[in-house]
Structures are given as C-alpha cells and as structure tokens.
Scaffold this motif. Structure first.
Motif, mmCIF file in Angstrom:
data_model
loop_
_atom_site.group_PDB
_atom_site.id
_atom_site.type_symbol
_atom_site.label_atom_id
_atom_site.label_comp_id
_atom_site.label_asym_id
_atom_site.label_seq_id
_atom_site.Cartn_x
_atom_site.Cartn_y
_atom_site.Cartn_z
ATOM 1 N N UNK A 30 0.803 -1.216 0.000
ATOM 2 C CA UNK A 30 0.000 0.000 0.000
ATOM 3 C C UNK A 30 0.839 1.270 0.000
ATOM 4 N N UNK A 31 2.117 1.140 0.263
ATOM 5 C CA UNK A 31 3.034 2.286 0.273
ATOM 6 C C UNK A 31 3.617 2.472 -1.125
ATOM 7 N N UNK A 32 3.550 3.677 -1.649
ATOM 8 C CA UNK A 32 4.046 3.965 -3.000
ATOM 9 C C UNK A 32 5.525 3.600 -3.139
ATOM 10 N N UNK A 33 6.319 3.878 -2.131
ATOM 11 C CA UNK A 33 7.755 3.560 -2.189
ATOM 12 C C UNK A 33 7.984 2.056 -2.305
ATOM 13 N N UNK A 34 7.184 1.282 -1.603
ATOM 14 C CA UNK A 34 7.316 -0.178 -1.683
ATOM 15 C C UNK A 34 6.967 -0.678 -3.085
ATOM 16 N N UNK A 35 5.953 -0.104 -3.694
ATOM 17 C CA UNK A 35 5.591 -0.505 -5.062
ATOM 18 C C UNK A 35 6.680 -0.114 -6.047
ATOM 19 N N UNK A 36 7.304 1.045 -5.827
ATOM 20 C CA UNK A 36 8.429 1.456 -6.699
ATOM 21 C C UNK A 36 9.594 0.485 -6.552
ATOM 22 N N UNK A 37 9.905 0.132 -5.306
ATOM 23 C CA UNK A 37 10.970 -0.839 -5.047
ATOM 24 C C UNK A 37 10.656 -2.164 -5.732
ATOM 25 N N UNK A 38 9.421 -2.573 -5.617
ATOM 26 C CA UNK A 38 8.975 -3.828 -6.217
ATOM 27 C C UNK A 38 9.140 -3.794 -7.739
ATOM 28 N N UNK A 39 8.713 -2.706 -8.347
ATOM 29 C CA UNK A 39 8.766 -2.597 -9.800
ATOM 30 C C UNK A 39 10.153 -2.352 -10.356
ATOM 31 N N UNK A 40 11.061 -1.856 -9.530
ATOM 32 C CA UNK A 40 12.396 -1.498 -10.000
ATOM 33 C C UNK A 40 13.331 -2.699 -10.112
ATOM 34 N N UNK A 41 12.935 -3.810 -9.565
ATOM 35 C CA UNK A 41 13.816 -4.977 -9.538
ATOM 36 C C UNK A 41 13.170 -6.144 -10.277
ATOM 37 N N UNK A 42 13.986 -6.987 -10.858
ATOM 38 C CA UNK A 42 13.448 -8.191 -11.499
ATOM 39 C C UNK A 42 13.169 -9.273 -10.465
ATOM 40 N N UNK A 43 13.858 -9.220 -9.352
ATOM 41 C CA UNK A 43 13.650 -10.185 -8.275
ATOM 42 C C UNK A 43 12.617 -9.626 -7.300
ATOM 43 N N UNK A 44 11.869 -10.514 -6.698
ATOM 44 C CA UNK A 44 10.897 -10.085 -5.695
ATOM 45 C C UNK A 44 11.627 -9.669 -4.423
ATOM 46 N N UNK A 45 11.244 -8.542 -3.832
ATOM 47 C CA UNK A 45 11.857 -8.130 -2.567
ATOM 48 C C UNK A 45 11.607 -9.187 -1.485
ATOM 49 N N UNK A 46 12.462 -9.200 -0.506
ATOM 50 C CA UNK A 46 12.357 -10.174 0.586
ATOM 51 C C UNK A 46 10.963 -10.141 1.224
ATOM 52 N N UNK A 47 10.417 -8.962 1.418
ATOM 53 C CA UNK A 47 9.113 -8.834 2.083
ATOM 54 C C UNK A 47 7.980 -9.425 1.256
#
Length: 157
Positions: A30-47
């Motif tokens: 739900x946090x915009x920064x988390x979605x940006x982090x998610x979209x910026x990487x090809x790998x899924x974030x740990x969370x």
C-alpha cells in the motif's frame, strides 16, 4: 493422491507462515515507495517472498485442474472456498506482480478461483440427492442464544 499431497503441503508450517505474511505484504504494498521498489527490480523483494510459497502451491493446484489431472468439481467441492479466499486476498499483489510479469502469472490459480466462485454461486451441494440426512442437533443452541441453522435438525425418512 494429488489432493492429499496438496492438503499436506497446505497444512505445513511454511504455508501457515505464508498465509500469515500476506496481510503484511499487502500493507507494505500500500506504500508507493514499496511498489516502486517492487517494480524497480526483477527479483521479488524479501518482504514479498514470504507469501510466495502459498501462491505457488495454489498455482500448482490450478495447473493440475487446467491440465485435467484433477477433477475441477472435486477441487471446487473440497477446496473452493479456500482457493477463492486466498485469490481474493492476494489479488492486489498479483495485479502489481503482473505489471512486471504479464497477465499469465498465476493464471491457473485464477482459473480455479473463477471456477470456485461460480461453483459457490450456484450453491452446489455434493451430498447425494437420493440420501436422507442424519439428524444433527445443536444441544447448546438455546443456551448460547444461537439461531437455528437451516437444515441443522433436518432428517428425511
């Protein structure tokens, strides 16, 4: 055998942990920064990875149904509410994941979720029509102030 293996896998502690993680993943998503982090990487974030075992397991079950290895009626009857509930809860995460991976991601799970939704909407009952029901009595209903459940005391002879 496939459904028994699925049940055993679903009941494992790592699947319970994945189910428990999903609300936290969605809250973070739900946090915009988390979605940006998610979209910026090809790998899924740990969370995000915490929830993936459950999602992969349901995709596998969907694959078995779509490929005809397991009866869709049997899956809808035994697992339909669980499949649909997990799909509905995971849908926002899947939508964001599909931005990167495309619409085919988790499509087999989506298929059984849709079939389960339709099955449940049709109020299908698996109890054989030619059998009477056993008498089921809730001895504490009156004491607990519980409303009578339709069919709870039904018996046909």
């Amino acid at each position: 055998m496939v459904l028994n293996d699925f049940r055993e896998a679903f009941e494992r502690p790592e699947m319970a942990a994945a189910r428990d993680a999903l609300p936290r993943v969605l809250e973070r998503l739900g946090e915009a920064e988390a979605r940006r982090e998610f979209g910026a990487s090809e790998a899924n974030p740990e969370w995000v990875r915490e929830a993936l075992p459950l999602m992969r397991l349901l995709e596998t079950l969907g694959t078995y149904v779509v490929q005809g290895m397991v009866s869709r009626e049997l899956v809808c009857d035994t697992w339909g509410p669980v499949v649909l509930s997990c799909w509905n809860e995971s849908a926002p995460l899947i939508a964001v994941m599909r931005r990167r991976s495309g619409p085919a991601l988790f499509e087999n799970w989506e298929a059984i979720a849709y079939l389960s939704k339709r099955w449940l909407a049709e109020n299908r009952v698996s109890y054989p029509k030619n059998l009477s029901h056993m008498k089921v009595v809730d001895p504490w209903a009156e004491v607990d102030g519980a409303a009578a459940v339709a069919g709870a005391t039904r018996e046909q002879e």
